[in-house]
Design an enzyme around this catalytic site. Structure first.
Site, PDB file in Angstrom:
ATOM      1  N   ASP A   1       4.847   4.984  -1.645  1.00 17.74           N
ATOM      2  CA  ASP A   1       5.897   3.676  -1.041  1.00 17.74           C
ATOM      3  C   ASP A   1       5.098   2.623  -0.748  1.00 17.74           C
ATOM      4  O   ASP A   1       3.954   2.362  -0.981  1.00 17.74           O
ATOM      5  CB  ASP A   1       6.618   4.037   0.021  1.00 17.74           C
ATOM      6  CG  ASP A   1       5.857   4.535   1.206  1.00 17.74           C
ATOM      7  OD1 ASP A   1       4.639   4.447   1.275  1.00 17.74           O
ATOM      8  OD2 ASP A   1       6.515   5.058   2.319  1.00 17.74           O
TER       9      ASP A   1
ATOM     10  N   GLU B   1      -2.622  10.209   4.077  1.00 14.19           N
ATOM     11  CA  GLU B   1      -1.999   9.130   4.898  1.00 14.19           C
ATOM     12  C   GLU B   1      -1.100  10.077   5.954  1.00 14.19           C
ATOM     13  O   GLU B   1      -0.172  10.786   5.408  1.00 14.19           O
ATOM     14  CB  GLU B   1      -1.086   8.307   3.846  1.00 14.19           C
ATOM     15  CG  GLU B   1       0.001   7.550   4.878  1.00 14.19           C
ATOM     16  CD  GLU B   1       0.800   6.689   3.978  1.00 14.19           C
ATOM     17  OE1 GLU B   1       1.012   6.945   2.633  1.00 14.19           O
ATOM     18  OE2 GLU B   1       1.848   6.136   4.563  1.00 14.19           O
TER      19      GLU B   1
ATOM     20  N   ASP C   1       1.554   8.066   0.353  1.00 13.90           N
ATOM     21  CA  ASP C   1       2.852   8.169  -0.037  1.00 13.90           C
ATOM     22  C   ASP C   1       3.220   7.092  -1.165  1.00 13.90           C
ATOM     23  O   ASP C   1       2.374   5.922  -1.294  1.00 13.90           O
ATOM     24  CB  ASP C   1       3.870   7.649   1.102  1.00 13.90           C
ATOM     25  CG  ASP C   1       4.090   8.932   2.149  1.00 13.90           C
ATOM     26  OD1 ASP C   1       3.465   9.928   2.052  1.00 13.90           O
ATOM     27  OD2 ASP C   1       4.408   8.482   3.291  1.00 13.90           O
TER      28      ASP C   1
ATOM     29  N   ASP D   1       3.834   1.210   2.147  1.00 13.99           N
ATOM     30  CA  ASP D   1       2.912   1.430   3.113  1.00 13.99           C
ATOM     31  C   ASP D   1       1.787   2.220   2.462  1.00 13.99           C
ATOM     32  O   ASP D   1       0.567   2.024   2.721  1.00 13.99           O
ATOM     33  CB  ASP D   1       3.529   2.402   4.365  1.00 13.99           C
ATOM     34  CG  ASP D   1       3.954   1.277   5.280  1.00 13.99           C
ATOM     35  OD1 ASP D   1       4.002   0.119   5.262  1.00 13.99           O
ATOM     36  OD2 ASP D   1       4.714   2.000   6.402  1.00 13.99           O
TER      37      ASP D   1
END
Ligand code: 0R9
Length: 637
Positions: free
Chosen positions: A500, A425, A498, A502
């Site tokens: 998180d 990413e 990541d 997203d």
């Protein structure tokens, strides 16, 4: 066993069972979790045979707390008479390889075929096995231990009004390690069998986790398709047809929905043919032929115009179930999941051709909805092809190189199966991964733009998406029906995002893409998710990476002294060495292998979670997702 004398017959039997223990793979394919479940299928298949022959309509599977498993049917009970060898029939059935066949009446063996190795193989690979038979008013029991040695010979132990056979066994840990039975896997298989055999009740009980499920369907394959398409919008009622030719019995149900993917499931003698084979070829050939003829005669195709097979399968869910006599049954492929029997192709083709032509002529509304969809698919496919060839013709460079140029950092080795592709990413994490990686075997592909949600897109949209195009070219093994996992440039494809929201979103979009367009990559265990650590704790000169909130809590509860905690939100917060050490180094990293435990359930989940219908998605999330605050562990509310 001391001083026990064996006759020549017994020695031969023990030799046979010993051979199974020496080479279990030859009999059950493997000694992993899948192989261990084969033992269950073997016993369940025998129970199914008895039900198909008209005796008993309920089968129960119990995962016991001790790790053993019980399979129970309500048939006539295995015959208990003495066999000519001087042993009881059950002793022979459970200790002599391929004994079942010697007792078989004509047409006996209906289920199985893929394995069909016999109950004695299960016994040979078990630490112990107990068989209880209720037959003609009496209860009998026989038990075995240590890979099929008789522990207690057949004995009458009571009376009963019911009939049936119960087999309980404990897979030998020396062979299967500490693998455990999976409730989900067993449920999937039992549910499939319940769909395939009208009126059969399949019960699964998990004593360990206190779970229970029961499957029974009275509309066979029609119920199967209704279940698969439950959350989709069908274009017409389920079409079902069956027939028999050359001793092959064919049962098919199909339905088109407004989605774009095809979902064809096939079974032979109640066992799934995961890699398709001659029956699927016959089905697809007939579909293409019928549709072309229908569209020509209605004037929707003119002159030399024609549609391709893939056009006829967009949005199609179909189940094909065949019963094939054992003498012409052939399976192919590495895992024997592909039907070889050549007659199956022509039998299915002619049946589908005949019945589907009739259906389309008789049901104008359904046929016009289906034909419109097919024509739309043809137009979209041609548009995508045109766009691709224009892109290629425009520039001098080879297309693949052009697409990948400046994006992919390749691995140096040409040993493709040892190579790994990290899909990362963002550009900055991509840069870190590039400097931290093992240059020989690891390639890095950073994602820049958004990944398209392919559940809501046509194939044509998909090819317009730059990120997807890049992934397809990097892996270089085709896409959709043409995808061939063994052509892949990488043995492992690893999604690294990541930790998180997203990151999770990108993961889901990528998984949806791989599930829809490169599913064999998942089925062959080649797709992974990297697990970057969540925390770095430092104490004195030492440090430790922690992967979960639980690990952090454990650390906090047990560590005495001063420490600092750093929460990693993104890959970019790590330097190249840290990223290598925690997430990329094969020696120390944590990877999750993506697998499809229950394929039908997976299909439904993807439809619900990624599809068009927001209402169904909301319902599902409310029912199935538990919301917890990410920072709950701090306890500082
Ligand atoms: C729980 C798993 N069930 C079984 O394994 C099972 C095998 C089996 C069976 C017969 C009936 N129920 C069964 N359950 C059976 C009975 C008769 C004839 N054929 C089969 C009969 O009553 O005449 N058998 C499978 C093989 C054999 N029995 C045998 F005949 F080889 F012994």
């Amino acid at each position: 066993m001391a001083n026990k004398e064996y006759g020549a017959d017994t020695i031969k039997i023990l030799d046979g069972l010993e051979a199974v223990r020496k080479r279990p793979g030859m009999y059950i394919g493997s000694t992993d979790k899948r192989g261990m479940h084969h033992l269950v299928w073997e016993i369940v298949d025998n129970a199914i045979d008895e039900a198909i022959n008209g005796h008993g309509n309920k089968i129960t599977v119990i995962i016991n707390k001790t790790g053993s498993i019980t399979v129970k049917d309500e048939g006539r009970g295995v015959p208990t008479e003495m066999h000519e060898s001087g042993k009881s029939t059950p002793e022979v059935v459970y200790t002599v390889l391929h004994a079942g066949g010697k007792f078989e009446s004509e047409g006996y063996k209906v289920s199985g075929g893929l394995h069909g190795v016999g109950s004695s193989v299960v016994n040979a690979l078990s630490k112990w096995m107990k068989v209880t038979i209720c037959r003609k008013g009496k209860v009998y029991e026989i038990s075995f231990k240590d890979g099929g040695k008789v522990d207690k010979p057949l004995k009458e132990i009571g009376t009963t009004r019911s009939t049936g056979t119960t087999v309980e066994f404990y897979p030998d840990p020396e062979i299967f390690g500490n693998n455990k039975f999976s409730y989900t896997t067993i449920c999937e298989r039992m549910q499939e069998s319940a769909f395939l055999i009208n009126g059969l009740t399949m019960e699964v009980i998990d004593e360990e986790d206190d779970k229970r499920a029961e499957f029974k369907y009275d509309n066979g394959l029609v119920s199967f398709i209704e279940y698969i398409n439950e959350n989709k919008s069908p274009l017409h009622k389920v079409v079902q047809f069956s027939g028999e030719k050359q001793g092959i019995y064919v049962d098919i149900a199909m339905q088109y929905t407004d989605t774009y993917n095809e979902n064809i499931l096939s079974f032979v003698n109640n066992v799934k043919t995961i890699d398709g084979g001659s029956h699927e070829v016959g089905f697809k050939t007939a579909l293409t032929k019928v549709f072309n003829e229908h569209l020509k005669s209605s004037g929707q195709l003119k002159g030399k115009e024609s549609i391709e097979g893939s056009d006829t399968r967009e949005g199609l869910s179909a189940v094909i179930s065949l019963r094939i006599p054992e003498d012409i049954l052939q399976f192919e492929g590495q895992t024997k999941g592909k039907l070889g029997t050549p007659q199956a192709r022509s039998v299915v083709e002619s049946l589908v051709y005949e019945k589907l032509s009739f259906f389309l002529d008789e049901n104008k509304e359904a046929s016009s909805a289906i034909m419109d969809k097919t024509i739309k698919s043809k137009i979209a496919r041609e548009a995508a092809r045109k766009a691709r060839s224009e892109a290629r013709a425009g520039k001098g460079k080879d297309k693949k190189e052009k697409v990948l140029l400046g994006k992919l950092t390749p691995a140096q080795s040409k040993d493709y199966m040892k190579n790994e592709l990290f899909i990362v990413e963002g550009n900055s994490a991509g840069g870190t991964a590039k400097s931290g990686r093992d240059k020989k075997h690891q390639a890095i592909l950073p994602l820049r733009g958004k990944i398209i949600n392919c559940e809501k897109s046509t194939v044509a949209d998909l090819f317009k998406n730059e990120e997807i195009n890049t992934i397809v070219h990097a892996i270089n093994a085709g896409i959709g029906n043409e995808f061939e996992p063994y052509d892949s440039n990488y043995g492992k494809v690893i999604i690294m995002t990541d930790a998180d929201d997203d990151g999770a979103h990108i993961q889901v979009l990528l998984l949806t893409f791989f599930y829809r367009y490169m599913r064999p990559l998942i089925e062959r265990g080649m797709l992974y998710i990297a697990m970057p650590p969540l925390y770095l704790v430092k104490y004195g000169k030492d440090k430790k990476y922690l992967n979960t909130n639980e690990e952090l809590n454990e650390f906090k509860n047990t560590f005495k002294g001063n420490y600092t905690v750093q929460r990693y939100k993104g890959l970019g917060e790590m330097n190249a060495d840290q990223l290598w050490e925690t997430t990329m180094d094969p020696e120390t990293r944590n990877l999750i292998r993506v697998s499809i435990e229950d394929s039908i359930l997976a299909e439904k989940r993807v439809t619900v979670l990624m599809g068009d219908d927001a209402e169904i998605r909301k319902e599902w999330i409310e029912e199935n997702v538990e919301f917890t605050l990410e920072d709950d562990y701090k306890g500082g509310k």
